[in-house]
Design a protein around this motif. Structure first.
Motif, PDB file in Angstrom:
ATOM      1  N   GLY A 180       0.941  -1.310   0.000  1.00  0.00           N
ATOM      2  CA  GLY A 180       0.087  -0.212  -0.015  1.00  0.00           C
ATOM      3  C   GLY A 180       0.902   1.105   0.228  1.00  0.00           C
ATOM      4  N   HIS A 181       0.249   2.229  -0.594  1.00  0.00           N
ATOM      5  CA  HIS A 181       1.132   3.296  -0.591  1.00  0.00           C
ATOM      6  C   HIS A 181       1.435   4.213   0.678  1.00  0.00           C
ATOM      7  N   GLN A 182       0.514   4.086   1.496  1.00  0.00           N
ATOM      8  CA  GLN A 182       0.901   4.920   2.756  1.00  0.00           C
ATOM      9  C   GLN A 182       1.607   4.173   3.570  1.00  0.00           C
ATOM     10  N   SER A 183       1.564   2.719   3.542  1.00  0.00           N
ATOM     11  CA  SER A 183       2.673   1.989   4.264  1.00  0.00           C
ATOM     12  C   SER A 183       4.076   2.310   3.636  1.00  0.00           C
ATOM     13  N   CYS A 184       3.966   2.301   2.372  1.00  0.00           N
ATOM     14  CA  CYS A 184       5.388   2.708   1.775  1.00  0.00           C
ATOM     15  C   CYS A 184       6.031   3.815   2.043  1.00  0.00           C
ATOM     16  N   GLU A 185       4.887   4.904   2.006  1.00  0.00           N
ATOM     17  CA  GLU A 185       5.285   6.260   2.575  1.00  0.00           C
ATOM     18  C   GLU A 185       5.876   6.471   4.022  1.00  0.00           C
ATOM     19  N   SER A 186       5.268   5.678   4.772  1.00  0.00           N
ATOM     20  CA  SER A 186       5.816   5.817   5.970  1.00  0.00           C
ATOM     21  C   SER A 186       7.275   5.170   6.159  1.00  0.00           C
ATOM     22  N   THR A 187       7.256   4.051   5.302  1.00  0.00           N
ATOM     23  CA  THR A 187       8.587   3.212   5.603  1.00  0.00           C
ATOM     24  C   THR A 187       9.832   3.966   5.021  1.00  0.00           C
ATOM     25  N   ILE A 188       9.518   4.773   3.795  1.00  0.00           N
ATOM     26  CA  ILE A 188      10.729   5.240   3.113  1.00  0.00           C
ATOM     27  C   ILE A 188      10.779   6.474   3.763  1.00  0.00           C
ATOM     28  N   SER A 189      10.066   7.193   4.299  1.00  0.00           N
ATOM     29  CA  SER A 189      10.208   8.536   5.075  1.00  0.00           C
ATOM     30  C   SER A 189      11.244   8.228   6.258  1.00  0.00           C
ATOM     31  N   ASP A 190      11.187   7.160   6.899  1.00  0.00           N
ATOM     32  CA  ASP A 190      11.848   6.882   7.944  1.00  0.00           C
ATOM     33  C   ASP A 190      13.052   5.938   7.680  1.00  0.00           C
ATOM     34  N   TYR A 191      13.435   5.983   6.321  1.00  0.00           N
ATOM     35  CA  TYR A 191      14.405   5.463   5.781  1.00  0.00           C
ATOM     36  C   TYR A 191      15.932   5.547   6.605  1.00  0.00           C
ATOM     37  N   TRP A 192      16.344   6.736   6.722  1.00  0.00           N
ATOM     38  CA  TRP A 192      17.464   7.179   7.495  1.00  0.00           C
ATOM     39  C   TRP A 192      17.587   6.810   8.981  1.00  0.00           C
ATOM     40  N   ASN A 193      16.424   6.703   9.626  1.00  0.00           N
ATOM     41  CA  ASN A 193      16.285   6.126  11.029  1.00  0.00           C
ATOM     42  C   ASN A 193      16.142   4.684  11.047  1.00  0.00           C
TER      43      ASN A 193
END
Length: 501
Positions: A180-193
């Motif tokens: 899902g787009h929302q789940s991927c957004e959440s994961t990618i936005s937190d990539y550096w953490n």
């Protein structure tokens, strides 16, 4: 003297008033000649899409202009956090030129402008608005098509707010579309953490050019850990000052390196007939659209493609055939199936068509005649023999051949013929042989006796004489036997004498 002083005071007062008026009007004059407080961008064109923007720092309005060779699909404007959507619009009508106005309330934005065409072409630029620090960002100018891919893919774009003297970390991220787009957004936005985290990221070479443009090349055949499927693709960027940004590229990526698993169904043996049968490959399994190519190998060894009336269309492709098995022998159906990524597989189905032989039917003067029967024909008449009622499968019925044999000699090759009284006499054997185009045959044999002809009279006399002689012999034999028994009975019986007293 007083008059002079009064005049001097009046002049002085007038001068002061003029001076004050000039001072009050001066700022108005300066404002009138100052340039308007606008910021403009140069035009940027990629993939047939042109974008330019203009910023009014008094009204805080960002104006975007765009033209596209193919109609627009949508526009999105967001800041360094793509989940913070400033403006978005989905086109319903087909439009190639458009202008949008949007308000940036606080007057500060590292704005990503992203425009898609209905053909899947993408163009992005970044508009730096205001005096706040702008994070490093990249805008894509080229992405892989939305078609499935199995080999090399490439991305290209431009960087913004990147100091060439500061080291930069960047990565390409793949997230399963099913998440899902929302789940991927959440994961990618937190990539550096959460480096690596729940997404697939790879050490992909980003080639940076001197003008701050970049390109990314990736061969999917070399990335075994990336399974086939559809992905959201994102990027994450961070400089050594920990200023970072991220985004999901609007176009998804379909990875397809697996050949279609062909399911080819149909009968393997049928009788030759005009009844149609189905050869079906529609259940072939693959994640993308399929293209079908057919070759039919006939029993005589020749090959052909399917005729138009044999093709069973489904959404402009031909996943199945409707075949008339009208030729006996071995048929081979070869299906070559290719998916959108170019993966291909081949499968064959072998069908044996068994020939059904003809059935001969004979009629004499329109009266059906049974095989092995005898028929006495009246002397002095004409007789018509017909095989028109002979049958075969509909595909062979028109190809039947006929052979009429009289006493072993062919007298006709037609389906019917006339036999006149003067042509034959006596007793004869008539054979009808019916053959189809595959060589299968059926036969009827009958005896013909021509009544009243010289030969049949002679034959009748001979029979009469033979019968008479036979009867005479029977009579003589019967009389002889009677006399024999009479004599023997006299010897056996004793003489009878009356008793004397």
């Amino acid at each position: 003297m007083k008059s002079f002083i009064s005049l001097a005071l009046v002049i002085s007062l007038l001068f002061t008033m003029v001076n004050l008026n000039l001072r009050e009007e001066a700022p108005k004059s300066e404002e009138a000649f100052d340039p308007a407080p606008f910021m403009h961008s140069p035009q940027s064109t990629a993939n047939g899409i042109m974008i330019s923007w203009q910023w009014d720092n008094q009204s805080n309005i960002l104006q975007i202009n765009s033209q596209s060779q193919s109609p627009f699909h949508n526009i999105e404007v967001y800041d360094e956090d793509p989940s913070n959507m400033i403006f978005e619009y989905l086109f319903v009508d087909q439009v190639n030129t458009a202008e949008w106005n949007m308000t940036i309330s606080d007057g500060n934005c590292t704005c990503m402008i992203s425009i898609n065409s209905i053909e899947g072409h993408l163009h992005q630029i970044v508009a730096n608005i205001g005096e706040e620090v702008h994070v490093p960002m990249i805008a894509m100018t080229s992405t892989p098509s939305t078609d499935p891919h199995r080999g090399s893919i490439s991305y290209a774009g431009n960087s913004y707010n990147v100091n060439e003297n500061i080291s930069l970390s960047n990565t390409l991220i793949f997230c399963q579309f099913s998440a899902g787009h929302q789940s991927c957004e959440s994961t990618i936005s937190d990539y550096w953490n959460n480096v690596g985290g729940l997404v697939d990221s790879f050490s992909v070479n980003w080639t940076w050019e001197g003008d701050e443009s970049f390109s990314i090349n990736l061969n999917l055949q070399d990335v075994s850990q990336l399974s086939d499927g559809e992905y959201y693709v994102g990027w994450a960027l961070r400089d050594e000052n920990l200023l970072s940004s991220w985004s999901i590229i609007p176009n998804t990526l379909i990875v397809d390196r697996k050949a279609p698993e062909i399911s080819l169904a149909g009968p393997v043996m049928v009788n030759e007939s005009s009844q149609k049968i189905t050869i079906d490959a529609s259940q072939t399994d693959d994640q993308s659209s399929l293209f079908y190519s057919w070759i039919i190998y006939l029993p005589d060894g020749s090959a052909r493609g399917p005729y138009e009336d044999e093709k069973q269309y489904l959404n402009d492709v031909v996943p199945s055939l409707l075949i008339t098995p009208n030729i006996s022998g071995e048929w081979i159906f070869k299906a070559t199936i290719t998916d959108e990524a170019g993966n291909q597989n081949v499968s064959n189905l072998t069908l044996f068509v068994a020939n059904l032989g003809p059935v001969a039917h004979l009629a004499l003067n329109s009266i059906p005649i049974q095989d092995g029967s005898s028929h006495q024909l009246v002397h002095g008449r004409e007789w018509m023999f017909s095989a028109n009622a002979s049958t075969d499968t509909s595909n062979d019925a028109d190809e039947l051949t006929f052979s009429w044999l009289l006493d072993g000699v062919e007298i006709s090759a037609q389906s019917e013929f006339h036999l006149e009284e003067h042509e034959i006499s006596g007793v004869h054997m008539l054979n009808l042989i019916v053959t189809d185009d595959d060589g299968a045959r059926d036969e009827i044999s009958i005896s013909l006796i021509i009544a009243g002809s010289e030969e049949t009279v002679k034959e009748g006399k001979s029979i009469f004489v033979a019968v008479g002689i036979s009867l005479l012999l029977v009579i003589i034999g019967t009389v002889s036997i009677g006399l024999f028994w009479a004599r023997n009975s006299k010897r056996i019986l004793p003489d009878w004498k009356p008793n004397s007293k």
